[in-house]
Write an enzyme that holds these catalytic residues in place. Sequence first.
Site, PDB file in Angstrom:
ATOM      1  N   MET A 272      46.678  37.302  46.083  1.00 59.37           N
ATOM      2  CA  MET A 272      46.741  36.684  44.754  1.00 59.37           C
ATOM      3  C   MET A 272      48.202  36.428  44.364  1.00 59.37           C
ATOM      4  SD  MET A 272      43.546  38.137  42.637  1.00 59.37           S
ATOM      5  CE  MET A 272      44.196  39.720  42.196  1.00 59.37           C
ATOM      6  N   GLY A 273      49.099  36.461  45.351  1.00 60.33           N
ATOM      7  CA  GLY A 273      50.497  36.143  45.067  1.00 60.33           C
ATOM      8  C   GLY A 273      51.254  37.306  44.462  1.00 60.33           C
TER       9      GLY A 273
ATOM     10  N   LEU B 221      54.013  38.340  45.697  1.00 55.50           N
ATOM     11  CA  LEU B 221      54.050  39.046  46.984  1.00 55.50           C
ATOM     12  C   LEU B 221      55.137  40.119  47.020  1.00 55.50           C
ATOM     13  CD1 LEU B 221      53.557  36.037  49.449  1.00 55.50           C
ATOM     14  CD2 LEU B 221      51.824  37.458  48.334  1.00 55.50           C
TER      15      LEU B 221
ATOM     16  N   HIS C 105      52.261  42.992  51.138  1.00 55.26           N
ATOM     17  CA  HIS C 105      51.656  41.712  51.565  1.00 55.26           C
ATOM     18  C   HIS C 105      52.332  41.205  52.841  1.00 55.26           C
ATOM     19  CE1 HIS C 105      50.890  41.215  47.035  1.00 55.26           C
ATOM     20  NE2 HIS C 105      49.687  41.128  47.548  1.00 55.26           N
TER      21      HIS C 105
ATOM     22  N   GLN D 107      44.694  48.727  53.294  1.00 60.59           N
ATOM     23  CA  GLN D 107      43.943  49.967  53.011  1.00 60.59           C
ATOM     24  C   GLN D 107      44.046  50.358  51.539  1.00 60.59           C
ATOM     25  OE1 GLN D 107      44.908  53.666  55.296  1.00 60.59           O
ATOM     26  NE2 GLN D 107      44.363  54.631  53.339  1.00 60.59           N
TER      27      GLN D 107
ATOM     28  N   ASP E  16      43.307  48.766  49.083  1.00 60.80           N
ATOM     29  CA  ASP E  16      42.042  48.366  48.461  1.00 60.80           C
ATOM     30  C   ASP E  16      40.909  48.757  49.410  1.00 60.80           C
ATOM     31  OD1 ASP E  16      42.928  46.638  45.999  1.00 60.80           O
ATOM     32  OD2 ASP E  16      44.256  46.108  47.641  1.00 60.80           O
TER      33      ASP E  16
ATOM     34  N   GLN F 217      37.413  47.618  48.760  1.00 55.51           N
ATOM     35  CA  GLN F 217      37.351  46.160  48.959  1.00 55.51           C
ATOM     36  C   GLN F 217      37.234  45.825  50.462  1.00 55.51           C
ATOM     37  OE1 GLN F 217      39.645  43.043  46.697  1.00 55.51           O
ATOM     38  NE2 GLN F 217      41.000  43.229  48.448  1.00 55.51           N
TER      39      GLN F 217
ATOM     40  N   SER G 139      52.384  47.249  44.624  1.00 53.69           N
ATOM     41  CA  SER G 139      51.310  46.479  44.000  1.00 53.69           C
ATOM     42  C   SER G 139      51.951  45.423  43.105  1.00 53.69           C
ATOM     43  CB  SER G 139      50.440  47.411  43.135  1.00 53.69           C
ATOM     44  OG  SER G 139      49.643  46.647  42.259  1.00 53.69           O
TER      45      SER G 139
ATOM     46  N   ARG H 148      50.880  44.546  40.395  1.00 51.68           N
ATOM     47  CA  ARG H 148      50.771  45.019  39.001  1.00 51.68           C
ATOM     48  C   ARG H 148      51.920  45.952  38.619  1.00 51.68           C
ATOM     49  NH1 ARG H 148      45.269  44.474  40.384  1.00 51.68           N
ATOM     50  NH2 ARG H 148      44.104  43.183  38.904  1.00 51.68           N
TER      51      ARG H 148
END
Length: 290
Positions: free
Chosen positions: A30-31, A33, A37, A151, A153, A156, A188, A190
């Site tokens: 989702m960018g 980065l 990533h 890992q 997530d 997911q 992350s 976030r």
Amino acid sequence: MFIIKLAKDVERYLQKQRLKGNIIGFVPTMGALHRGHLSLIEASKKENSITVCSIFINPAQFNDSEDFQKYPVTLDKDIYELEKTGCEVLFLPSVSEIYPDGVEGNVPVYDLGYLETILEGKYRPGHFQGVCRVMDRLMHIIDPHHLYLGQKDYQQCMVITKLLSLIDARARIHVCTTLREPDGLAMSSRNMRLNEEERKLATGLYESLTFIKQNIQPGPLSNLLKEARKILEQKKLVPDYIEIATVDTLSLLDDWDGQTKIIALIAAFMGNVRLIDNMILPFNFAGNEN
Ligand code: AMP
């Protein structure tokens, strides 16, 4: 690096590559980065002739509209980092390219069973349906040989493994280890939303997981989880959940037999920002030297 915005263009390009015998690795993101990533891009580059990264902030997987609106966007920097890492293709679709009938239109239902009732599934209703929806579409467009997931997530990864069997996708999944900041905080996108104080306190997730790893014993787990929760709370983290589960099916455990391979998983809010992390625990219990 080619930057391709239309599904039909990326399909055509990759079809040509496949005919030439090239092997395609895919890293969906989702960018915003970070090095986590980029470690997935690097893993793909080692094993494939073409690496495709997608950047798409998927509206269908956000159950909290503020989280969606505040999701960080750093596209110029992302493109620069992807170029530097040697990614061959960036797929950068619009919402209408992924959802031609609109986000609300033509919503499929994926039978995820138990996986959707626990942990992230329980606390973020509809989230995994949204993840499956975008991944279903992306897997049809990119049709990679290999798919790289983090890992971090963990649930997911299990959901996407299930999805691939539901949609008969051929890609082989590679789960890559979680990259962390020097103080242990899992990287992350976030994390960018944390202020300086919150950023320092956010290490509580890693500290709590490390505490579990160092102190786990066969038998009842409730006291250990209580202590681990205290570590979160001391750092002003407000947990959604803190659980220990089996690695293969994510069955939540109250008791551990000392043999089954297990994982500790946490989701907690730091202010308005929801963070998740996990740690695989020592296998075949032999004291706490791990
Ligand atoms: P996201 O952009 O958050 O959707 O993440 C895209 C992919 O990067 C997912 O497979 C994540 O699990 C993975 N990822 C996120 N954070 C990390 C990290 N710290 N280390 C390794 N992989 C990560």
